[in-house]
Design a protein around this motif. Structure first.
Motif, mmCIF file in Angstrom:
data_model
loop_
_atom_site.group_PDB
_atom_site.id
_atom_site.type_symbol
_atom_site.label_atom_id
_atom_site.label_comp_id
_atom_site.label_asym_id
_atom_site.label_seq_id
_atom_site.Cartn_x
_atom_site.Cartn_y
_atom_site.Cartn_z
ATOM 1 N N UNK A 197 0.843 -1.182 0.000
ATOM 2 C CA UNK A 197 0.000 0.000 0.000
ATOM 3 C C UNK A 197 0.886 1.242 0.000
ATOM 4 N N UNK A 198 0.577 2.180 -0.903
ATOM 5 C CA UNK A 198 1.414 3.371 -0.981
ATOM 6 C C UNK A 198 1.063 4.359 0.124
ATOM 7 N N UNK A 199 2.068 5.123 0.523
ATOM 8 C CA UNK A 199 1.864 6.139 1.556
ATOM 9 C C UNK A 199 1.207 7.364 0.953
ATOM 10 N N UNK A 200 0.280 7.967 1.691
ATOM 11 C CA UNK A 200 -0.359 9.171 1.168
ATOM 12 C C UNK A 200 0.659 10.301 1.023
ATOM 13 N N UNK A 201 0.522 11.057 -0.068
ATOM 14 C CA UNK A 201 1.419 12.181 -0.313
ATOM 15 C C UNK A 201 0.973 13.426 0.424
ATOM 16 N N UNK A 202 1.758 14.475 0.255
ATOM 17 C CA UNK A 202 1.484 15.737 0.926
ATOM 18 C C UNK A 202 0.163 16.341 0.482
ATOM 19 N N UNK A 203 -0.123 16.301 -0.821
ATOM 20 C CA UNK A 203 -1.387 16.854 -1.309
ATOM 21 C C UNK A 203 -2.572 16.064 -0.765
ATOM 22 N N UNK A 204 -2.421 14.739 -0.660
ATOM 23 C CA UNK A 204 -3.512 13.929 -0.109
ATOM 24 C C UNK A 204 -3.794 14.360 1.332
ATOM 25 N N UNK A 205 -2.736 14.522 2.105
ATOM 26 C CA UNK A 205 -2.905 14.960 3.496
ATOM 27 C C UNK A 205 -3.528 16.351 3.557
ATOM 28 N N UNK A 206 -3.123 17.232 2.648
ATOM 29 C CA UNK A 206 -3.685 18.590 2.611
ATOM 30 C C UNK A 206 -5.171 18.544 2.248
ATOM 31 N N UNK A 207 -5.524 17.670 1.311
ATOM 32 C CA UNK A 207 -6.937 17.516 0.932
ATOM 33 C C UNK A 207 -7.749 16.969 2.111
ATOM 34 N N UNK A 208 -7.200 15.975 2.784
ATOM 35 C CA UNK A 208 -7.906 15.380 3.926
ATOM 36 C C UNK A 208 -8.130 16.436 5.009
ATOM 37 N N UNK A 209 -7.125 17.249 5.255
ATOM 38 C CA UNK A 209 -7.269 18.321 6.250
ATOM 39 C C UNK A 209 -8.327 19.315 5.791
ATOM 40 N N UNK A 210 -8.367 19.607 4.504
ATOM 41 C CA UNK A 210 -9.387 20.522 3.981
ATOM 42 C C UNK A 210 -10.785 19.950 4.194
ATOM 43 N N UNK A 211 -10.955 18.659 3.932
ATOM 44 C CA UNK A 211 -12.254 18.015 4.164
ATOM 45 C C UNK A 211 -12.617 18.111 5.644
ATOM 46 N N UNK A 212 -11.659 17.847 6.514
ATOM 47 C CA UNK A 212 -11.903 17.948 7.956
ATOM 48 C C UNK A 212 -12.368 19.360 8.335
#
Length: 161
Positions: free
Chosen positions: A1-16
């Protein structure tokens, strides 16, 4: 399983942040501003990635238009009836489809589906994918229109003609 990238983490934080803002009935941009203030005194709050702030600011400015686009592409649903997390994901991805010209629309849809898998119901990934696939068809025209408008402007928005 690949590790989430920086943009993925930024998107997740935006959703939060979008989810939290809706629950608290405050502006998501206000939350970003508050968090940036808090982190100066308490690093446990966590910094806000620049991309998260860009997305939140963009969504705050364009929310009525984004909501209209999402609503017009829903089938047998209304925006208020959707789970709040799905609403946040669809808003984020729609804004990105129209404004993040450095990201391929397929990547944006894939990222939204991944967020739905992580954060929402079992039915949400397929639902999000279906709605965004229809919205993604508009992305090239909207991006081109944004480029045409920006093309006649300098960095401060003044006409270069």
């Amino acid at each position: 399983m690949k590790r989430p990238g920086t943009r993925h983490k930024a998107r997740k934080r935006a959703v939060d942040l979008l989810f939290e803002a809706e629950a608290k009935k405050v502006s998501p941009a206000q939350l970003v501003s508050e968090r940036r203030e808090y982190v100066r005194d308490d690093e446990s709050v966590g910094t806000i990635h620049d991309y998260t702030a860009v997305v939140i600011d963009g969504l705050s400015a364009d929310q009525a238009q984004i909501d209209a686009v999402v609503s017009s592409h829903l089938r047998d649903w209304t925006l208020p009836r959707l789970p709040a997390v799905d609403r946040a994901i669809l808003r984020l991805a729609t804004w990105e489809l129209f404004n993040s010209v450095d990201v391929d629309p397929v990547v944006i849809v894939d990222e939204a589906v991944e967020l739905a898998k992580e954060l929402s119901t079992d039915d949400s990934p397929a639902f999000v994918n279906g709605v965004l696939a229809r919205i993604a068809d508009l992305a090239p025209q909207v991006r081109a229109a944004h480029g045409a408008v920006a093309g006649g402007r300098d960095a401060d928005g003044a006409s270069t003609d």
